[in-house]
Design a protein around this motif. Structure first.
Motif, PDB file in Angstrom:
ATOM      1  N   MET A 170      31.770  -9.448 -40.579  1.00 57.79           N
ATOM      2  CA  MET A 170      32.095  -8.230 -39.862  1.00 57.79           C
ATOM      3  C   MET A 170      31.237  -8.104 -38.607  1.00 57.79           C
ATOM      4  SD  MET A 170      32.197  -5.528 -43.032  1.00 57.79           S
ATOM      5  CE  MET A 170      32.622  -4.126 -41.985  1.00 57.79           C
ATOM      6  N   LYS A 171      31.755  -7.386 -37.631  1.00 61.07           N
ATOM      7  CA  LYS A 171      30.973  -7.045 -36.442  1.00 61.07           C
ATOM      8  C   LYS A 171      30.347  -5.674 -36.697  1.00 61.07           C
ATOM      9  CE  LYS A 171      33.572  -9.725 -33.097  1.00 61.07           C
ATOM     10  NZ  LYS A 171      34.270  -9.728 -31.807  1.00 61.07           N
ATOM     11  N   ILE A 172      29.046  -5.672 -36.897  1.00 58.82           N
ATOM     12  CA  ILE A 172      28.349  -4.463 -37.324  1.00 58.82           C
ATOM     13  C   ILE A 172      27.461  -3.928 -36.208  1.00 58.82           C
ATOM     14  CG2 ILE A 172      26.637  -3.552 -38.940  1.00 58.82           C
ATOM     15  CD1 ILE A 172      27.650  -5.591 -40.974  1.00 58.82           C
ATOM     16  N   LEU A 173      27.558  -2.626 -35.984  1.00 61.44           N
ATOM     17  CA  LEU A 173      26.649  -1.933 -35.077  1.00 61.44           C
ATOM     18  C   LEU A 173      25.599  -1.264 -35.951  1.00 61.44           C
ATOM     19  CD1 LEU A 173      26.004  -1.139 -32.160  1.00 61.44           C
ATOM     20  CD2 LEU A 173      27.446   0.878 -32.478  1.00 61.44           C
ATOM     21  N   PHE A 174      24.350  -1.696 -35.819  1.00 57.50           N
ATOM     22  CA  PHE A 174      23.250  -1.230 -36.650  1.00 57.50           C
ATOM     23  C   PHE A 174      22.331  -0.365 -35.799  1.00 57.50           C
ATOM     24  CE2 PHE A 174      18.951  -2.611 -38.496  1.00 57.50           C
ATOM     25  CZ  PHE A 174      18.936  -1.572 -39.420  1.00 57.50           C
ATOM     26  N   VAL A 175      22.137   0.890 -36.208  1.00 56.99           N
ATOM     27  CA  VAL A 175      21.366   1.854 -35.414  1.00 56.99           C
ATOM     28  C   VAL A 175      20.150   2.301 -36.217  1.00 56.99           C
ATOM     29  CG1 VAL A 175      21.526   3.866 -33.920  1.00 56.99           C
ATOM     30  CG2 VAL A 175      23.617   2.642 -34.551  1.00 56.99           C
ATOM     31  N   GLU A 176      18.969   1.833 -35.813  1.00 62.81           N
ATOM     32  CA  GLU A 176      17.740   2.106 -36.560  1.00 62.81           C
ATOM     33  C   GLU A 176      16.545   1.990 -35.612  1.00 62.81           C
ATOM     34  OE1 GLU A 176      14.981   3.055 -38.692  1.00 62.81           O
ATOM     35  OE2 GLU A 176      16.725   2.785 -40.032  1.00 62.81           O
ATOM     36  N   ASP A 177      15.691   3.032 -35.579  1.00 62.59           N
ATOM     37  CA  ASP A 177      14.567   3.012 -34.643  1.00 62.59           C
ATOM     38  C   ASP A 177      13.278   2.461 -35.250  1.00 62.59           C
ATOM     39  OD1 ASP A 177      14.350   5.330 -36.272  1.00 62.59           O
ATOM     40  OD2 ASP A 177      12.953   6.206 -34.830  1.00 62.59           O
ATOM     41  N   ASP A 178      13.244   2.257 -36.574  1.00 56.87           N
ATOM     42  CA  ASP A 178      12.081   1.642 -37.218  1.00 56.87           C
ATOM     43  C   ASP A 178      12.167   0.131 -36.996  1.00 56.87           C
ATOM     44  OD1 ASP A 178      10.451   0.291 -39.177  1.00 56.87           O
ATOM     45  OD2 ASP A 178      10.312   2.174 -40.290  1.00 56.87           O
ATOM     46  N   LEU A 179      11.285  -0.404 -36.161  1.00 57.02           N
ATOM     47  CA  LEU A 179      11.395  -1.802 -35.748  1.00 57.02           C
ATOM     48  C   LEU A 179      11.187  -2.780 -36.902  1.00 57.02           C
ATOM     49  CD1 LEU A 179       9.583  -1.707 -32.274  1.00 57.02           C
ATOM     50  CD2 LEU A 179      12.004  -1.372 -32.818  1.00 57.02           C
ATOM     51  N   LEU A 180      10.252  -2.486 -37.788  1.00 57.78           N
ATOM     52  CA  LEU A 180       9.990  -3.392 -38.909  1.00 57.78           C
ATOM     53  C   LEU A 180      11.179  -3.427 -39.862  1.00 57.78           C
ATOM     54  CD1 LEU A 180       7.968  -5.274 -40.283  1.00 57.78           C
ATOM     55  CD2 LEU A 180       7.046  -3.284 -41.496  1.00 57.78           C
ATOM     56  N   LEU A 181      11.666  -2.246 -40.232  1.00 56.93           N
ATOM     57  CA  LEU A 181      12.829  -2.169 -41.116  1.00 56.93           C
ATOM     58  C   LEU A 181      14.052  -2.759 -40.435  1.00 56.93           C
ATOM     59  CD1 LEU A 181      14.294  -1.154 -43.660  1.00 56.93           C
ATOM     60  CD2 LEU A 181      14.597   1.044 -42.492  1.00 56.93           C
ATOM     61  N   GLY A 182      14.238  -2.415 -39.168  1.00 54.40           N
ATOM     62  CA  GLY A 182      15.400  -2.907 -38.436  1.00 54.40           C
ATOM     63  C   GLY A 182      15.456  -4.419 -38.377  1.00 54.40           C
ATOM     64  N   ASP A 183      14.313  -5.045 -38.137  1.00 55.07           N
ATOM     65  CA  ASP A 183      14.271  -6.508 -38.070  1.00 55.07           C
ATOM     66  C   ASP A 183      14.668  -7.124 -39.409  1.00 55.07           C
ATOM     67  OD1 ASP A 183      13.419  -9.016 -36.581  1.00 55.07           O
ATOM     68  OD2 ASP A 183      12.059  -9.108 -38.304  1.00 55.07           O
ATOM     69  N   GLY A 184      14.189  -6.524 -40.507  1.00 56.70           N
ATOM     70  CA  GLY A 184      14.517  -7.050 -41.829  1.00 56.70           C
ATOM     71  C   GLY A 184      15.986  -6.906 -42.162  1.00 56.70           C
ATOM     72  N   VAL A 185      16.552  -5.745 -41.852  1.00 61.70           N
ATOM     73  CA  VAL A 185      17.971  -5.509 -42.150  1.00 61.70           C
ATOM     74  C   VAL A 185      18.854  -6.395 -41.279  1.00 61.70           C
ATOM     75  CG1 VAL A 185      19.842  -3.820 -42.071  1.00 61.70           C
ATOM     76  CG2 VAL A 185      17.597  -3.154 -42.960  1.00 61.70           C
ATOM     77  N   GLU A 186      18.531  -6.510 -40.000  1.00 61.85           N
ATOM     78  CA  GLU A 186      19.320  -7.361 -39.112  1.00 61.85           C
ATOM     79  C   GLU A 186      19.325  -8.800 -39.619  1.00 61.85           C
ATOM     80  OE1 GLU A 186      19.702  -8.393 -34.368  1.00 61.85           O
ATOM     81  OE2 GLU A 186      17.704  -8.272 -35.266  1.00 61.85           O
ATOM     82  N   THR A 187      18.160  -9.310 -40.031  1.00 69.66           N
ATOM     83  CA  THR A 187      18.067 -10.670 -40.552  1.00 69.66           C
ATOM     84  C   THR A 187      18.921 -10.836 -41.804  1.00 69.66           C
ATOM     85  OG1 THR A 187      15.833 -10.944 -39.668  1.00 69.66           O
ATOM     86  CG2 THR A 187      16.501 -12.435 -41.435  1.00 69.66           C
ATOM     87  N   ALA A 188      18.852  -9.854 -42.704  1.00 72.47           N
ATOM     88  CA  ALA A 188      19.626  -9.929 -43.947  1.00 72.47           C
ATOM     89  C   ALA A 188      21.121  -9.910 -43.679  1.00 72.47           C
ATOM     90  CB  ALA A 188      19.242  -8.758 -44.857  1.00 72.47           C
ATOM     91  N   LEU A 189      21.554  -9.097 -42.720  1.00 72.23           N
ATOM     92  CA  LEU A 189      22.981  -9.026 -42.390  1.00 72.23           C
ATOM     93  C   LEU A 189      23.467 -10.326 -41.770  1.00 72.23           C
ATOM     94  CD1 LEU A 189      23.120  -5.407 -40.905  1.00 72.23           C
ATOM     95  CD2 LEU A 189      24.093  -6.162 -43.083  1.00 72.23           C
TER      96      LEU A 189
END
Length: 220
Positions: free
Chosen positions: A1-20
């Motif tokens: 899927m083409k996912i738009l991920f909106v998250e301002d916590d950089l540490l959490l965001g990096d982990g979620v982006e990698t997992a996706l």
């Protein structure tokens, strides 16, 4: 899927982006809400994962603005755990509500679920660059000019346009157009592709030899 991920916590965001990305998703990661609608309007997003506690425009306002014009699946990912917050998010149009901290496997499962549910909501209007499809009227415009298509040409174009950039295999497209018929000519699909390119643009549909076809989602 083409996912738009909106998250301002950089540490959490990096982990979620990698997992996706490990699951094969294409991810655009934003840290503020103001740019979300800009990406959604381009028609190149299949799901939104949205934090509520964003700087500037609050995530709830972002959700309301998305819902005012789009049926795209939205999954809220937030630390706001009160019952009131959850009810407010779902009433505002969220398809699901996941609390932080969360398990990545659960996030994947919930994404699959909202994707399946969204599959039953066919897009009524699709705009990709100069291409406009009005599904309610079964009308196709290219550069603001109506284009007459056959029934199968329209069906093929609409399938590709619902997921721009996604590759569709030959068997999938042939089954879409002809069902399980054994009387399909070997070049029938190529004929429809050729006609669409001639009527619209020669570069609109991309051939991946030995794999299938996709709609060019960068065309202007």
């Amino acid at each position: 899927m083409k996912i738009l991920f909106v998250e301002d916590d950089l540490l959490l965001g990096d982990g979620v982006e990698t997992a996706l990305r490990r699951e094969g998703h294409q991810v655009t990661w934003l840290t503020e809400g103001e740019r979300v609608l800009e990406h959604v309007e381009k028609g190149q997003v299949e799901a939104v994962i949205l934090d509520l506690g964003l700087p500037g425009m609050d995530g709830m306002e972002v959700l309301r603005r998305i819902r005012a014009a789009h049926e795209i699946p939205v999954l809220i990912l937030t630390a706001r755990d009160s019952l009131e917050d959850r009810i407010q998010g779902l009433d505002a149009g969220a398809d699901d509500y996941v609390l932080k901290p969360f398990d990545v496997d659960e996030l994947h499962a919930r994404l699959r679920a909202i994707s399946r549910r969204a599959g039953g909501r066919t897009q009524q209007n699709i705009r990709i660059g100069p291409l406009h499809i009005d599904h309610a009227r079964h009308e196709v415009s290219w550069q603001d000019r109506l284009v007459k298509l056959s029934r199968r040409e329209y069906t093929l174009l609409h399938e590709l346009a619902q997921h721009p950039g996604q590759v569709f295999t030959r068997p999938h497209l042939e089954k879409l157009l002809y069902g399980c018929s054994d009387e399909i000519e070997s070049n029938a699909l190529e004929v429809h592709i050729h006609h669409l390119r001639k009527k619209l643009d020669s570069h609109l549909i991309v051939t991946l030899r030995g794999i299938g076809y996709r709609l060019d989602d960068t065309i202007e």
